[in-house]
Design an enzyme around this catalytic site. Sequence first.
Site, PDB file in Angstrom:
ATOM      1  NE  ARG A  36      -4.386  -1.416   1.823  1.00 59.34           N
ATOM      2  CZ  ARG A  36      -5.328  -1.674   2.720  1.00 59.34           C
ATOM      3  NH1 ARG A  36      -5.094  -1.472   4.007  1.00 59.34           N
ATOM      4  NH2 ARG A  36      -6.511  -2.127   2.343  1.00 59.34           N
ATOM      5  CE  LYS A 197     -19.340 -15.438   9.393  1.00 58.58           C
ATOM      6  NZ  LYS A 197     -18.051 -14.815   9.725  1.00 58.58           N
ATOM      7  N   GLY A 350      -8.058  -7.625  -0.201  1.00 63.42           N
ATOM      8  CA  GLY A 350      -8.212  -8.413   1.028  1.00 63.42           C
ATOM      9  C   GLY A 350      -7.526  -9.765   0.952  1.00 63.42           C
ATOM     10  N   GLY A 373     -12.429  -4.072   1.916  1.00 65.58           N
ATOM     11  CA  GLY A 373     -13.845  -3.672   2.007  1.00 65.58           C
ATOM     12  C   GLY A 373     -14.246  -2.701   0.913  1.00 65.58           C
TER      13      GLY A 373
END
Length: 393
Positions: A36, A197, A350, A373
Site C-alpha cells: 500500500r 460467508k 483483502g 472492504g
Amino acid sequence: MNKKTLQDLDVKGKKVFCRVDFNVPMKDGEVTDDTRIKAALPTISYLSEQGAIVILASHLGRPKGQVVEDLRLDPVAKRLSDLIGKDVVKTDAVYGKEVNEALSQISDGDILLIENVRFEAGEEKNDPQISQSFAAMADFYVNDAFGAAHRAHASTVGVAEKLPAAAGYLMQKEIDVLGKALENPERPFTAIIGGAKVKDKINVIDNLLDKVDNLIVGGGLAYTFIKAQGHEIGKSLLEEDKIDLAKEFMKKAEEKGVNFVLPVDAVVADDFSETADTKIVSIDQIPSDWEALDIGPETREKYSQIVADSKLIIWNGPMGVFEMNAFAGGTKSVAEALANTEGYSIIGGGDSAAAVEKFGFAEEMDHVSTGGGASLEFMEGKVLPGVQALDDK
Ligand SMILES: Nc1ncnc2c1ncn2[C@@H]1O[C@H](COP(=O)(O)OP(=O)(O)OP(=O)(O)O)[C@@H](O)[C@H]1O
Ligand SMILES: O=C(O)[C@H](O)COP(=O)(O)O
C-alpha cells in the site's frame, strides 16, 4: 472518472493534505508488507516534484480514538522515506501546535506524515472540528486512499468538503479499472466469489449476476448453495437462513442466462486443522461428520478452464482455507489460472490479494486492488463516500 484529479490542481508552493491508506501489516515495529505504501508513491512523488508541501494522513488499525503505541506511524514514515529516497518528517500529533511548528519549518517539496488519524475520536465520527483542523493546514485536498474510500470519516469526507478536492493517481486507477470492468466488460466476463460467508457477499453476487457471463462460487460460501441444490454437506460451513436466497440467486442466474458454477468435488476433513485426515469426494458424497475445506481437483480443473476462456476475470475471496497448507491447493490453482490467462485479471483485494501474494502470482495479475472492504463495496455497486466527496470535473 468524473472527479477532479491531480492534473486539475496547481500545487506549486501550496500545502496539500493528502489522505493515503497506510494501513499496512506490521510485526515487532516493522512494516511486513509495503504494497500500500508503494501504491501511493506516484501521487506522493508527483506532489513533491511539483513543489507542493505534502501533508500525508493515514489510519493504522482500529485504535478507536485512543493513542495506541503499537499503532503509531513511525515505522511507516521510515519505510516511506526509504522507498521515496527522501526524509519524511513525522509528528506525534495529528494536528495542533506540533504539526503547525513542523509545517513552518519545512520547504516546498518536503513531506510530512501526521500521526494515525484514528487516535482522534472525531475522525471516525466525521467530526466537523477535526475536518476543519485538517482543512486549516492546507490549500488543497487529495484523496489517494482507495482502501478507505468506503469510510465517511473526517480525513476522507469531512475535509474534502472544506477544500478543493481531487483524486490521486492510485484512487483514479482503482476507480477506472474496477469501474470499466463493471460497466463495460470484455466478454466472456467471469466473476469468482469465495470466502466464508454468504451474508457478506449477498450484494456482490446480486450485482454481479446482472453483469457477468460466468459466476463461479467457491470457498465456504459454496456449501450453502450445494445444500440448496439438495445435497448433504456434512459439517461444512452452512448459513441455514440463506438457503432460500441461494435458491433465488441460482434462479436469477438461470433467468439471466448466467453460467452459475459450483464445486463438483471437495477436499473434506474430519477436523478443522492442518493435521486432520482428509480425502477427496464428489460434491454429493460429503460424509456427515466431515467438512469441506477446499475445492477438489476436478473443480480446480473446471474453474481454471473457464478462467482460461475468459476475457475479463474478477476474483474476490479464497476457494478454501488457504491459510492451512492442506487446504490451499484450490486457491493456488485459481490464482495460477488467473496468472496464466490471456484475459484481464482483477483481484478484489483483502484475502484474495494476500493469497496471490503468498503464492507468488501478484506480478502476473493485471490489477490487484489495494482495497479490501472498499473493492467489495465497489463491486456491490455502491457509491464510495470518499470518492463522492471529491470535486466533480
Ligand atoms: N470451505 C471453507 N470452510 C471454511 N472457511 C473457509 C472455506 N473456504 C474459505 N474459508 C475461509 O474464508 C476466509 C475468508 O473469508 P472472508 O469472507 O472473510 O474473506 P473475504 O472477505 O471474502 O476475502 P476478501 O478479503 O478477499 O474480500 C478465509 O480465512 C478462509 O480460511
Ligand atoms: O484495510 C482496509 O480495508 C482499509 O484500510 C480500511 O480499514 P478499516 O476496515 O479499519 O476501515
